[in-house]
Structures are given as structure tokens and as C-alpha cells.
Write an enzyme that holds these catalytic residues in place. Structure first.
Site, PDB file in Angstrom:
ATOM      1  N   TYR A 310      45.468  38.472  35.136  1.00 33.42           N
ATOM      2  CA  TYR A 310      44.403  39.222  35.818  1.00 33.42           C
ATOM      3  C   TYR A 310      43.363  39.645  34.773  1.00 33.42           C
ATOM      4  O   TYR A 310      43.056  40.820  34.604  1.00 33.42           O
ATOM      5  CB  TYR A 310      44.961  40.456  36.536  1.00 33.42           C
ATOM      6  CG  TYR A 310      46.183  40.193  37.383  1.00 33.42           C
ATOM      7  CD1 TYR A 310      46.049  39.808  38.710  1.00 33.42           C
ATOM      8  CD2 TYR A 310      47.463  40.323  36.856  1.00 33.42           C
ATOM      9  CE1 TYR A 310      47.168  39.562  39.498  1.00 33.42           C
ATOM     10  CE2 TYR A 310      48.588  40.071  37.635  1.00 33.42           C
ATOM     11  CZ  TYR A 310      48.438  39.702  38.957  1.00 33.42           C
ATOM     12  OH  TYR A 310      49.534  39.467  39.722  1.00 33.42           O
ATOM     13  N   GLU A 331      42.870  34.270  35.496  1.00 33.09           N
ATOM     14  CA  GLU A 331      42.035  35.087  36.388  1.00 33.09           C
ATOM     15  C   GLU A 331      41.635  34.228  37.585  1.00 33.09           C
ATOM     16  O   GLU A 331      41.327  33.052  37.429  1.00 33.09           O
ATOM     17  CB  GLU A 331      40.805  35.581  35.596  1.00 33.09           C
ATOM     18  CG  GLU A 331      39.607  35.999  36.396  1.00 33.09           C
ATOM     19  CD  GLU A 331      39.829  37.220  37.278  1.00 33.09           C
ATOM     20  OE1 GLU A 331      40.467  38.184  36.837  1.00 33.09           O
ATOM     21  OE2 GLU A 331      39.362  37.182  38.438  1.00 33.09           O
ATOM     22  N   CYS A 407      45.797  50.523  38.077  1.00 34.17           N
ATOM     23  CA  CYS A 407      44.878  51.503  38.665  1.00 34.17           C
ATOM     24  C   CYS A 407      45.527  52.147  39.891  1.00 34.17           C
ATOM     25  O   CYS A 407      44.861  52.826  40.658  1.00 34.17           O
ATOM     26  CB  CYS A 407      43.551  50.854  39.024  1.00 34.17           C
ATOM     27  SG  CYS A 407      43.704  49.502  40.175  1.00 34.17           S
TER      28      CYS A 407
HETATM   29  N1  SAH Z   1      41.459  43.322  32.731  1.00 31.80           N
HETATM   30  C1  SAH Z   1      40.124  43.244  33.250  1.00 31.80           C
HETATM   31  C2  SAH Z   1      40.009  43.228  34.775  1.00 31.80           C
HETATM   32  C3  SAH Z   1      41.140  43.701  35.595  1.00 31.80           C
HETATM   33  S1  SAH Z   1      40.722  43.948  37.295  1.00 31.80           S
HETATM   34  C4  SAH Z   1      39.274  44.374  32.682  1.00 31.80           C
HETATM   35  O1  SAH Z   1      39.788  45.328  32.116  1.00 31.80           O
HETATM   36  O2  SAH Z   1      38.059  44.304  32.804  1.00 31.80           O
HETATM   37  C5  SAH Z   1      41.825  42.838  38.094  1.00 31.80           C
HETATM   38  C6  SAH Z   1      41.390  41.392  38.034  1.00 31.80           C
HETATM   39  O3  SAH Z   1      42.364  40.610  38.728  1.00 31.80           O
HETATM   40  C7  SAH Z   1      40.063  41.097  38.740  1.00 31.80           C
HETATM   41  O4  SAH Z   1      39.223  40.431  37.827  1.00 31.80           O
HETATM   42  C8  SAH Z   1      40.445  40.172  39.908  1.00 31.80           C
HETATM   43  O5  SAH Z   1      39.461  39.190  40.178  1.00 31.80           O
HETATM   44  C9  SAH Z   1      41.712  39.536  39.399  1.00 31.80           C
HETATM   45  N2  SAH Z   1      42.671  39.045  40.424  1.00 31.80           N
HETATM   46  C10 SAH Z   1      42.909  39.551  41.659  1.00 31.80           C
HETATM   47  N3  SAH Z   1      43.918  38.891  42.253  1.00 31.80           N
HETATM   48  C11 SAH Z   1      44.328  37.948  41.372  1.00 31.80           C
HETATM   49  C12 SAH Z   1      45.359  36.943  41.404  1.00 31.80           C
HETATM   50  N4  SAH Z   1      46.139  36.808  42.450  1.00 31.80           N
HETATM   51  N5  SAH Z   1      45.514  36.166  40.318  1.00 31.80           N
HETATM   52  C13 SAH Z   1      44.715  36.304  39.238  1.00 31.80           C
HETATM   53  N6  SAH Z   1      43.723  37.220  39.148  1.00 31.80           N
HETATM   54  C14 SAH Z   1      43.529  38.025  40.196  1.00 31.80           C
END
Ligand code: SAH
Length: 450
Positions: A310, A331, A407
Site C-alpha cells: 500500500y 500499490e 489510520c
Molecule cells: N504509504 C503511503 C500511502 C498510504 S494510503 C503514504 O504514506 O503516503 C493507502 C494506499 O493504499 C493508497 O495509496 C491506496 O491507493 C492503496 N490501496 C488501497 N487498496 C489497496 C490494495 N488492495 N492493494 C494495494 N494498494 C491499495
């Protein structure tokens, strides 16, 4: 429970919900009320009645909580974005710590851990580097502001305590221009009108980007506004066209009207490109603290192969890459992956591979690969937490350390419950206050193999 819709009742607020509403208990029946802080005795009107809970709106604070604060700066804007703003800040930080502790105990059945005190901000205002301010109509007058908590009502404001002084100057300039030329506001009931929202983004130098969201491309008197905004240090001005009926702020059509195409932002030693549509953590100061905690817990080493699940626009990967051998980032959103690649290049980092995939699809495949030889995992899923497949794959991949950034402490606790039943132990839990004066709890935890 003999409360009915429309009734006026009295009660004490004993807790906050995850959204920051007040929790009132009357004979074991729970009512979530809009307004009020823990310790207040309030009168409220019942606005919704369900079998297992009710909802209401505070009418009057009858006896104020000893932890109620009156901020020296009169906050005239909607407190919708800051439901805890009248609650003592330190108490709010402690409430967040206790929330994590409670969820770990109740949901994950983890009792032998002391959650660390929430890391707060010295000055818990003006922390947002990105806001969307609505333009609308109330009683046939143009209003500009945030939505009142849980409603579609815009509370008119001159300025906001959530954004920088310079960003407020830009906002006031736009407001003056709206009033001078009677720019037609968007009416959310009839779905007619022109100007819908004002997006304002700022970087670490307080350079400003303005995005005007309108239903049509021809916004009158734009040249005058551009001239005036440039005088107020706005370096980038966009128009976004949005004709959607939904409440989503931005449409897909962005047009640069003046200045720079993007802002350059900095978190810690790293640079990030901020386009009008890019995601970046809203609170730069606290994001840096959070990412440094990730490094402290993960202890990346030169021989480590690390997976970042993610990964968003690659912020965590970029923070750890220089200290590791290799980072594999996963991601699901294509644009975020593109931004992440760009950001890695910008920081001259070459040992991260970014893959666009759903973590629950790709990671189980990676985890069963004999050659993967994974040392550590960092993951930062959205609020709903991890899919079961991801947790199972983590067990398969058998890393020494896992750092989980969350979160939502309830889903974090659910996922930790699974990991601790399968050979892992929770070592540290550190909440960080990313959104002061809200009930939002961000938390980073360290999990190790037993
Ligand atoms: N670590 C990053 C963002 C985390 S937010 C930072 O600190 O900026 C969570 C992220 O998970 C988002 O970018 C969202 O697009 C992604 N996401 C949501 N569901 C997902 C999935 N099933 N597999 C991979 N990524 C996913």
C-alpha cells in the site's frame, strides 16, 4: 428506551466516536450526538432512532466539561473539520492513546503492551497543506467555507485556522473577487451555478497553488483574479471543470491558467512533486515524524530486502530505500505508482521496484516464491485494514519484522490479532497526531517474530 424522534433530552458526554461525535449513555442506551466534548452535560434533540442506538444534536451545553477550552483565537469557521477543537489538546492526545490501547485489548486481546503517549504538535493549527473549500448558497447569499459536521451546510468563513496565513490571504483575495463581480456560486440543491470549490495547496516554502472548481470553462473576470493572486505569491493557478452531481470535489479536467505546473514539496530530506491531483500526507510536520518512526521500528540494514505494501506515492519506500538493499513497493492506483516512480527519480533512488497491483493478489504470489528471501515488511493499508490473504501471505513470507502504519486502530487491532496468533508479537505501539482537533488516530506499530 422511550426516547422518540424529535424529543429533547439531557445527558453526559462520556466518550467520542471515531468521527468525533459525543457519546451519551442513558440507561445503557447509546446516543451519538453532534457537538459537545467529553465531560459536558448537554441537552440534545433526538434526530434519529434505531434499535441499538440513537443520534442527536446538542442544543445547549448545560454544564461545561472541566476540559472544555475556549481558544484565544475565536474560531468562526465550521468546527466540522475539527470536532475536538473545544476539548483540551493534551486531553485529546491522551484520548487517542487510550483508544488504541482499548482496541488492542478488546479486539486483539493484547494486554501486555503500553501504548506510547500520542506525539502531538507544538502548534496544532495551520497544519493542512491541502484544503477544499466549498462555494455555495445559503439564504440566497454566497457562502464560502467548510461543511458543518455531518451536514451539507456550508459555514461561511473569512479565513481558516487550518491553513497558513498566506493561504488565507489567497482565500480572501478570491472572496473579494467573488463579491466584486458577483461570481455565480454553485447551488448544491438545484445543482445549478458556476463556482463550486476552491482548492488551496501549499508546500514547505509556503508557495501556493489555487485550483478553482467550476461547472463551466468560461469563468468571468479570470484575468483580474489571476493578476491579483500572483501579487499575493500564488505561484500556480488551475481551473478544474466538474459537472458531476455527486459531492466529489474535483472533475478530471484540469487546466493550468497561470504559473507552475506543480509545486515541489519536501518531507525530511526528500522532495516530492505535487500536481493538483496528487496525494500527499496533509500534515507535513507529523508525516515526517511518522516516517522517522517507521525507520526507527523497521531498522533497515544494507543487506535487507523490504516489502512496502500500500505504498501510495512512494513516500515510505523513499524514506527507507537509502538504508536498505532493495525495496519492493506495491500499490493499486496507477497514478500513485507513476508519481512514486517520478518521486524516486527526483531523489535519485534506484533500488525500489514499484508495481501496480492489489496487495491481496500480488503479495500471496510473492510470498510463496522460494527466492523472495524477505527480511522486513512495512504496510500502510487504507482504513478498512488488510485483506485476510495479505495477512496469510505475511505469515508465509516469514519476515523478522513488520511495521504496520494504520489510520484506524480497530482494523489494526483486528489484523494484529491474527498476526499475534500466528507466531508474532507486538513490541511497540506509537500513535502520532496527524489531524489535531479531530478524532482521527494514526498509529505505527512494531511486530516481531516470537
Ligand atoms: N504509504 C503511503 C500511502 C498510504 S494510503 C503514504 O504514506 O503516503 C493507502 C494506499 O493504499 C493508497 O495509496 C491506496 O491507493 C492503496 N490501496 C488501497 N487498496 C489497496 C490494495 N488492495 N492493494 C494495494 N494498494 C491499495
Amino acid at each position: 428506551m422511550d426516547l422518540r424522534l424529535g424529543d429533547i433530552a439531557e445527558g453526559n458526554i462520556v466518550d467520542f466516536t471515531y468521527e468525533g461525535k459525543g457519546v451519551v449513555k442513558i440507561d445503557k442506551f447509546i446516543i451519538f450526538v453532534l457537538g459537545g466534548v467529553i465531560g459536558d452535560k448537554v441537552s440534545f434533540k433526538v434526530t434519529n432512532m434505531k434499535k441499538s442506538f440513537g443520534e442527536g444534536e446538542v442544543i445547549e451545553v448545560l454544564e461545561p466539561s472541566k476540559d472544555r477550552t475556549r481558544e484565544e483565537m475565536e474560531i468562526k469557521e465550521a468546527v466540522g473539520g475539527m470536532p475536538l477543537v473545544e476539548y483540551d489538546y493534551e486531553k485529546g492526545l491522551e484520548w487517542k492513546r487510550e483508544k488504541v490501547q482499548r482496541d488492542l485489548e478488546k479486539i486483539a486481546k493484547i494486554k501486555d503492551i503500553d501504548v506510547k503517549p500520542t506525539i502531538g504538535m507544538d502548534n496544532p493549527y495551520r497544519y493542512r497543506n491541502n484544503v477544499q473549500i466549498a462555494v455555495g448558497v445559503e439564504d440566497s447569499k454566497t457562502v464560502v467555507g467548510f461543511f458543518e459536521f455531518g451536514t451539507n451546510d456550508i459555514v461561511d468563513m473569512e479565513e481558516s485556522v487550518l491553513i497558513s496565513e498566506k493561504a488565507n490571504t489567497a482565500l480572501k483575495t478570491i472572496r473579494k473577487w467573488i463579491d466584486k463581480h458577483d461570481i455565480e456560486p454553485y447551488n448544491r440543491d438545484t445543482r445549478k451555478g458556476l463556482l463550486r470549490d476552491i482548492g488551496i495547496r501549499t508546500n514547505y516554502k509556503d508557495d501556493i497553488m489555487v485550483i478553482l472548481v467550476a461547472t463551466r470553462k468560461d469563468i468571468p473576470h479570470m484575468d483580474e483574479l489571476i493578476r491579483e493572486l500572483k501579487e499575493k505569491d500564488v505561484v500556480s493557478i488551475y481551473r478544474n471543470t466538474n459537472t458531476a452531481k455527486s459531492s466529489i470535489t474535483y472533475g478530471s479536467d484540469y487546466k493550468l491558467l497561470s504559473g507552475d505546473e506543480a509545486l515541489m514539496d519536501k518531507i525530511g530530506d526528500y522532495e516530492f512533486k505535487v500536481s493538483p491531483e496528487s496525494f500527499l500526507q496533509i500534515n507535513r510536520t507529523q508525516a515526517e515524524i511518522l516516517y522517522n518512526k517507521v525507520i526507527e521500528f523497521l531498522e533497515p540494514k544494507k543487506e535487507d530486502r523490504i516489502v512496502d505494501l500500500y505504498s501510495g506515492i512512494g513516500t515510505i519506500s523513499i524514506f527507507i530505500a537509502g538504508k536498505a538493499k532493495e525495496v519492493i513497493a506495491v500499490e493499486s492506483v496507477g497514478q500513485a505508482v507513476e508519481d512514486a516512480k517520478h518521486n524516486a527519480e527526483l531523489n535519485d533512488i534506484k533500488n525500489i521496484s514499484f508495481t501496480r497491483a492489489r496487495a491481496e493478489v500480488l503479495f500471496p504470489k510473492l510470498a510463496t516464491d522460494e527466492d523472495l528471501d524477505l527480511d522486513k515488511i512495512v504496510l500502510n493499508p487504507p482504513s478498512k485494514g488488510c485483506e485476510k490473504e495479505v495477512l496469510e501471505a505475511i505469515i508465509d513470507a516469514d519476515p523478522q519484522r513488520i511495521v504496520y502504519v494504520s489510520c484506524n486502530s480497530a482494523t489494526l487491532a483486528r489484523d494484529l490479532g491474527y498476526l499475534t496468533e500466528n507466531g508474532y508479537k507486538l513490541k511497540e505501539a506509537q500513535p502520532v497526531d496527524m489531524f489535531p482537533h479531530t478524532a482521527h488516530v494514526e498509529c505505527v506499530v512494531l511486530i516481531e517474530k516470537e
